[in-house]
Design a protein around this motif. Sequence first.
Motif, PDB file in Angstrom:
ATOM      1  N   TYR A 168     -68.323  39.435 -38.078  1.00 43.19           N
ATOM      2  CA  TYR A 168     -68.881  39.915 -36.817  1.00 43.19           C
ATOM      3  C   TYR A 168     -69.678  38.789 -36.170  1.00 43.19           C
ATOM      4  N   GLY A 170     -71.927  37.740 -32.487  1.00 39.35           N
ATOM      5  CA  GLY A 170     -72.542  38.180 -31.242  1.00 39.35           C
ATOM      6  C   GLY A 170     -72.881  36.993 -30.365  1.00 39.35           C
ATOM      7  N   VAL A 176     -69.876  41.647 -28.831  1.00 39.41           N
ATOM      8  CA  VAL A 176     -69.722  41.439 -30.270  1.00 39.41           C
ATOM      9  C   VAL A 176     -68.231  41.423 -30.553  1.00 39.41           C
ATOM     10  N   VAL A 196     -76.811  39.274 -26.654  1.00 36.80           N
ATOM     11  CA  VAL A 196     -77.143  39.407 -28.076  1.00 36.80           C
ATOM     12  C   VAL A 196     -78.154  38.330 -28.444  1.00 36.80           C
ATOM     13  N   MET A 199     -78.258  38.903 -34.886  1.00 35.54           N
ATOM     14  CA  MET A 199     -77.387  39.840 -35.588  1.00 35.54           C
ATOM     15  C   MET A 199     -77.524  39.616 -37.085  1.00 35.54           C
ATOM     16  N   VAL A 208     -77.782  44.641 -34.374  1.00 39.23           N
ATOM     17  CA  VAL A 208     -77.664  43.692 -33.269  1.00 39.23           C
ATOM     18  C   VAL A 208     -78.858  43.867 -32.350  1.00 39.23           C
TER      19      VAL A 208
END
Length: 429
Positions: A168, A170, A176, A196, A199, A208
């Motif tokens: 993942y 951001g 994301v 963002v 994270m 987040v």
Amino acid sequence: MDVDGGGNKRVFHRLSSGGGGGPPSTDTRSQKVCYHWRAGKCDRFPCPYLHRELHPPPPPNGTTASSSSSSSTKRHHHGFSGDDPVPRRSNNSTWGRVHGGAGGNNKFVRKTEKPCHFWLQGNCGYGDKCKYLHGWTSGEGLSLLTQLDGHQKVVSGIALPSGSDKLYTGSKDETVRVWDCQSGQCTAMINLGGEVGCMISEGPWIFVGITNMVKAWNIQTNMELSLSGPVGQVYALVVGNDFLFAGTQDGSILTWQFNAATNCFEPVTSLTGHSLAVVSLVVGANRLYSGSMDYSIKCLQTLTDHSAVVMSVLCWDQFLLSCSLDKTIKVWVATQTGNLEVTYTHNEDHGVLALCGMHDLEGKPILLCACNDNSVRLYDLPSFAERGKVFSKQEVRAIQMGPGSLFFTGDGTGQVRVWSMLAEPTSTA
């Protein structure tokens, strides 16, 4: 200046003789190396600029760089004792000391390599003779495995949940992205409607930080929660002792605790004390440490040894490490009274943006430091001997360790890169 009087005089200097067969000029102040020749594509003849490299000027008064910096180099290679308010040289401290066998292999060497500007554009004419790097790494055992493209702005957070096959990321582009770790393909993109700021992952949860809110996703149950309360951008998140902490733009640290009965995160308290934004958080030895734009670190005391924004804090064994835009990394240790004091200061040539710790395949601790010169430096701990560097087109704002020898970086262009670090080469001599 390039021209002294006649318009063709600089051509005369470059060719070393003119139509009258005069002696070559000894005035090199008017000479310049051809920009296009360096790129391997000059088509001018005669060219008014040099088609060779100039020799560097001799050092003033016959001194050498090594002699002029010997005293600072010696100070850099020794640790300091944290027993006194003013750090002193100590033979008992291992910070900043390189331990090696015979043969002179324990000498610390500061690398100066950087990627070739023309190589980055795909048109360097020097080839293997170029004095700059034609690659993204410096040092043995480092390699770029793959590059993940998709984000349009700086990558500000990377999370790799334990046991998951998804990565993942951001970004300031308000999204994301979810990446498949096997194929490297982006499998999902989530629009958040806000930049963002950070994270993290903890267990099955992805957290987040965005403006005025913390988003929480459970990747096992697909539950999605929005935690309100922050004022301004959330710059830092950390989980410790079943509490979620968020460092915010207004200088406060908000705290939540997960309630299994109600299946939600309940607000607990708000910690105040910083006068500016909290941009870094870490939990270690049952303590919460926070770094701020007000140049300070807070835990049970306020640490004010940095002279610029404290960008990142990291716990390693019984030590606290911090980095700052003041171009230093500081190592803190608790004294007998319980107060933290600086036991060693490592100096960089540029501001330090982020810290991350990991171990190589031999279990040796490695410190990764993202600097303002678009590089990430790798250091052996506790010696701070340089292990190598990785480079990006813009500054790296997010670093995340992965399984085995992998680590991830996200830079200002929006690129996410996957790197591999092998075990330290051992000498067979």
